[in-house]
Write a protein that holds these residues in place. Structure first.
Motif, PDB file in Angstrom:
ATOM      1  N   LYS A 169     -29.346  46.871  -8.514  1.00  0.00           N
ATOM      2  CA  LYS A 169     -28.347  46.965  -7.458  1.00  0.00           C
ATOM      3  C   LYS A 169     -26.937  46.861  -8.040  1.00  0.00           C
ATOM      4  CE  LYS A 169     -31.627  44.718  -4.347  1.00  0.00           C
ATOM      5  NZ  LYS A 169     -31.927  43.521  -3.536  1.00  0.00           N
ATOM      6  N   LEU A 185     -22.832  46.322  -6.801  1.00  0.00           N
ATOM      7  CA  LEU A 185     -21.857  46.019  -5.755  1.00  0.00           C
ATOM      8  C   LEU A 185     -20.470  45.994  -6.373  1.00  0.00           C
ATOM      9  CD1 LEU A 185     -21.279  45.124  -2.787  1.00  0.00           C
ATOM     10  CD2 LEU A 185     -21.391  42.771  -3.618  1.00  0.00           C
ATOM     11  N   ALA A 215     -16.450  45.318  -5.196  1.00  0.00           N
ATOM     12  CA  ALA A 215     -15.647  44.776  -4.099  1.00  0.00           C
ATOM     13  C   ALA A 215     -14.269  44.376  -4.598  1.00  0.00           C
ATOM     14  CB  ALA A 215     -16.340  43.571  -3.466  1.00  0.00           C
ATOM     15  N   ILE A 265     -15.774  45.332   0.713  1.00  0.00           N
ATOM     16  CA  ILE A 265     -16.688  46.035  -0.187  1.00  0.00           C
ATOM     17  C   ILE A 265     -16.189  47.458  -0.404  1.00  0.00           C
ATOM     18  CG2 ILE A 265     -19.028  46.993  -0.402  1.00  0.00           C
ATOM     19  CD1 ILE A 265     -20.050  44.530   1.076  1.00  0.00           C
ATOM     20  N   HIS A 302     -17.941  49.713  -2.776  1.00  0.00           N
ATOM     21  CA  HIS A 302     -19.095  50.593  -3.001  1.00  0.00           C
ATOM     22  C   HIS A 302     -20.329  49.735  -3.268  1.00  0.00           C
ATOM     23  CE1 HIS A 302     -21.216  54.255  -4.348  1.00  0.00           C
ATOM     24  NE2 HIS A 302     -21.734  53.491  -5.296  1.00  0.00           N
ATOM     25  N   LYS A 303     -21.484  50.167  -2.764  1.00  0.00           N
ATOM     26  CA  LYS A 303     -22.740  49.526  -3.133  1.00  0.00           C
ATOM     27  C   LYS A 303     -23.826  50.584  -3.230  1.00  0.00           C
ATOM     28  CE  LYS A 303     -23.853  47.903   1.580  1.00  0.00           C
ATOM     29  NZ  LYS A 303     -24.219  46.706   2.368  1.00  0.00           N
ATOM     30  N   GLU A 333     -28.189  51.156  -4.868  1.00  0.00           N
ATOM     31  CA  GLU A 333     -29.354  50.598  -5.527  1.00  0.00           C
ATOM     32  C   GLU A 333     -30.298  51.703  -5.961  1.00  0.00           C
ATOM     33  OE1 GLU A 333     -32.513  49.152  -2.250  1.00  0.00           O
ATOM     34  OE2 GLU A 333     -30.678  47.953  -2.266  1.00  0.00           O
ATOM     35  N   SER A 382     -24.412  34.444  -0.179  1.00  0.00           N
ATOM     36  CA  SER A 382     -24.301  35.794   0.375  1.00  0.00           C
ATOM     37  C   SER A 382     -24.407  35.787   1.890  1.00  0.00           C
ATOM     38  CB  SER A 382     -25.375  36.701  -0.233  1.00  0.00           C
ATOM     39  OG  SER A 382     -26.668  36.351   0.212  1.00  0.00           O
ATOM     40  N   GLN A 434     -27.856  41.318   2.999  1.00  0.00           N
ATOM     41  CA  GLN A 434     -27.028  40.838   1.892  1.00  0.00           C
ATOM     42  C   GLN A 434     -27.879  40.652   0.640  1.00  0.00           C
ATOM     43  OE1 GLN A 434     -24.184  41.304   2.994  1.00  0.00           O
ATOM     44  NE2 GLN A 434     -24.936  41.321   5.091  1.00  0.00           N
ATOM     45  N   THR A 435     -27.241  40.812  -0.522  1.00  0.00           N
ATOM     46  CA  THR A 435     -27.930  40.670  -1.799  1.00  0.00           C
ATOM     47  C   THR A 435     -27.291  39.560  -2.619  1.00  0.00           C
ATOM     48  OG1 THR A 435     -26.494  42.251  -2.943  1.00  0.00           O
ATOM     49  CG2 THR A 435     -28.418  43.146  -1.779  1.00  0.00           C
ATOM     50  N   THR A 452     -25.879  39.846  -5.323  1.00  0.00           N
ATOM     51  CA  THR A 452     -24.607  40.316  -5.883  1.00  0.00           C
ATOM     52  C   THR A 452     -23.426  39.884  -5.025  1.00  0.00           C
ATOM     53  OG1 THR A 452     -24.879  42.434  -4.741  1.00  0.00           O
ATOM     54  CG2 THR A 452     -25.637  42.318  -7.018  1.00  0.00           C
ATOM     55  N   LEU A 453     -23.637  39.829  -3.718  1.00  0.00           N
ATOM     56  CA  LEU A 453     -22.556  39.436  -2.815  1.00  0.00           C
ATOM     57  C   LEU A 453     -22.185  37.971  -3.030  1.00  0.00           C
ATOM     58  CD1 LEU A 453     -20.721  40.312  -0.472  1.00  0.00           C
ATOM     59  CD2 LEU A 453     -22.494  39.549   1.104  1.00  0.00           C
TER      60      LEU A 453
END
Length: 318
Positions: free
Chosen positions: A17, A19, A21, A33, A35-36, A38, A128, A299-300, A302-303
């Motif tokens: 994934k 992310l 931001a 954000i 761009h995201k 996966e 997240s 949410q992942t 990464t957030l």
């Protein structure tokens, strides 16, 4: 000067994934954000185990991950990201050659890659959900991923993790073995269900009964099992739209009844062997704790990581 573009690349058990931001580093918060994205990478299907207990990745999945890393780096450069970090979870905690493999990925994305412990993973999952869902009162974050499962509990003023549980792949493999099968547990059928549920509770989930004492807590589900195996399958197999991103135990029961009688070819998708066992594991836990519904959060980790100051202070870009 407080704002900077950050990017996090997460190497998980079944997906990579990305992310990107804009973050206000002065206030330790995300502005928005940018761009995201996966990519599916079947790491769990390409792990080679040796007789001495060591484990390695098949060359094909390493090549796939390197190719995805190259794509991620091109995207990071296109969006002019100034700070990049990598994180790894799940299978990378146990691979014998994890440090060598992750070092090769890190050279491609031009950033250090940190392997999250189970406690750190629970903490980032909690961050997240706090960041985007802004829950009030008591709540629990249930992170159900490909290799591991953890819970983050917020009970009034205190918060604490509950970790150490198997994820989708080890649960699927264990059920397959219990049924005396080799490559897939499907179709599971009805006669062995009670035996499987009792086995899972006794061996893995008995300690979760303490969570039933936290009354009126809202449960947020993060990770691929909640979003894909449950939420997406409820729509595709049963045509049941989720109200308020929430699924009920009765809906998961209907889904399991549907999935448990099918072979892999009938279930379809990228991970057909895991869908029925994922639904059964979710059902078993919800029944054991007494939960009636789960709110799916997209949410992942990464957030949670992208605004975690310590990560950006102690590990500068190469």
């Amino acid at each position: 000067s407080c704002n900077e573009r950050r990017g996090v690349v997460e190497y998980g058990t079944s997906r990579i994934k990305l992310l990107i931001a804009e973050v206000n580093r002065c206030q330790s918060k995300m502005n928005h954000i940018i761009h995201k994205q996966e990519w599916e990478v079947e790491t769990d299907r390409n792990t080679l185990k040796e007789y001495d207990g060591s484990s390695y990745l098949n060359r094909s999945v390493i090549d796939r991950s390197l190719a995805v890393s190259t794509d991620a780096r091109m995207i990071l450069k296109r969006f002019q990201v100034t700070q990049v970090r990598g994180i790894a979870t799940g299978i990378y905690r146990t691979l014998t050659t994890a440090s060598i493999i992750l070092d090769s990925y890190g050279k491609v994305i031009e950033a250090p890659i940190h392997v999250l412990s189970k406690l750190e993973e629970a903490f980032m999952g909690l961050r997240s959900v706090l960041s985007e869902e802004n829950p009030a009162g008591k709540f629990i974050v249930w992170d159900f991923g490909g290799n591991s499962m953890q819970f983050s509990v917020v009970d009034g003023k205190r918060s604490y993790p509950v970790v150490g549980f198997p994820g989708s792949t080890p649960i699927r493999n264990e059920i397959t073995s219990l049924l005396g099968k080799k490559d897939s547990p499907n179709p599971i059928g009805a006669e062995k269900r009670s035996m499987i549920e009792k086995h899972l509770v006794k061996k893995h989930f008995s300690s979760l009964s303490s969570l039933s004492e936290i009354k009126d807590a809202r449960v947020f589900g993060i990770g691929g099992v909640h979003s894909q195996s449950i939420a997406a399958n409820l729509v595709s197999f049963l045509g049941l739209p989720l109200e308020g991103k929430t699924y009920t135990r009765d809906q998961v029961e209907q889904l399991y009844q549907k999935l448990s009688v099918h072979k892999d070819i009938d279930i379809g998708g990228r991970f057909p062997a895991s869908q029925a066992t994922n639904a059964l594991a979710v059902l078993t836990i919800m029944k054991h704790i007494g939960w009636d519904k789960v709110t799916v959060s997209e949410q992942t980790l990464t957030l949670g990581y992208i605004t975690f100051d310590d990560a950006w202070k102690v590990a500068p870009n190469p």
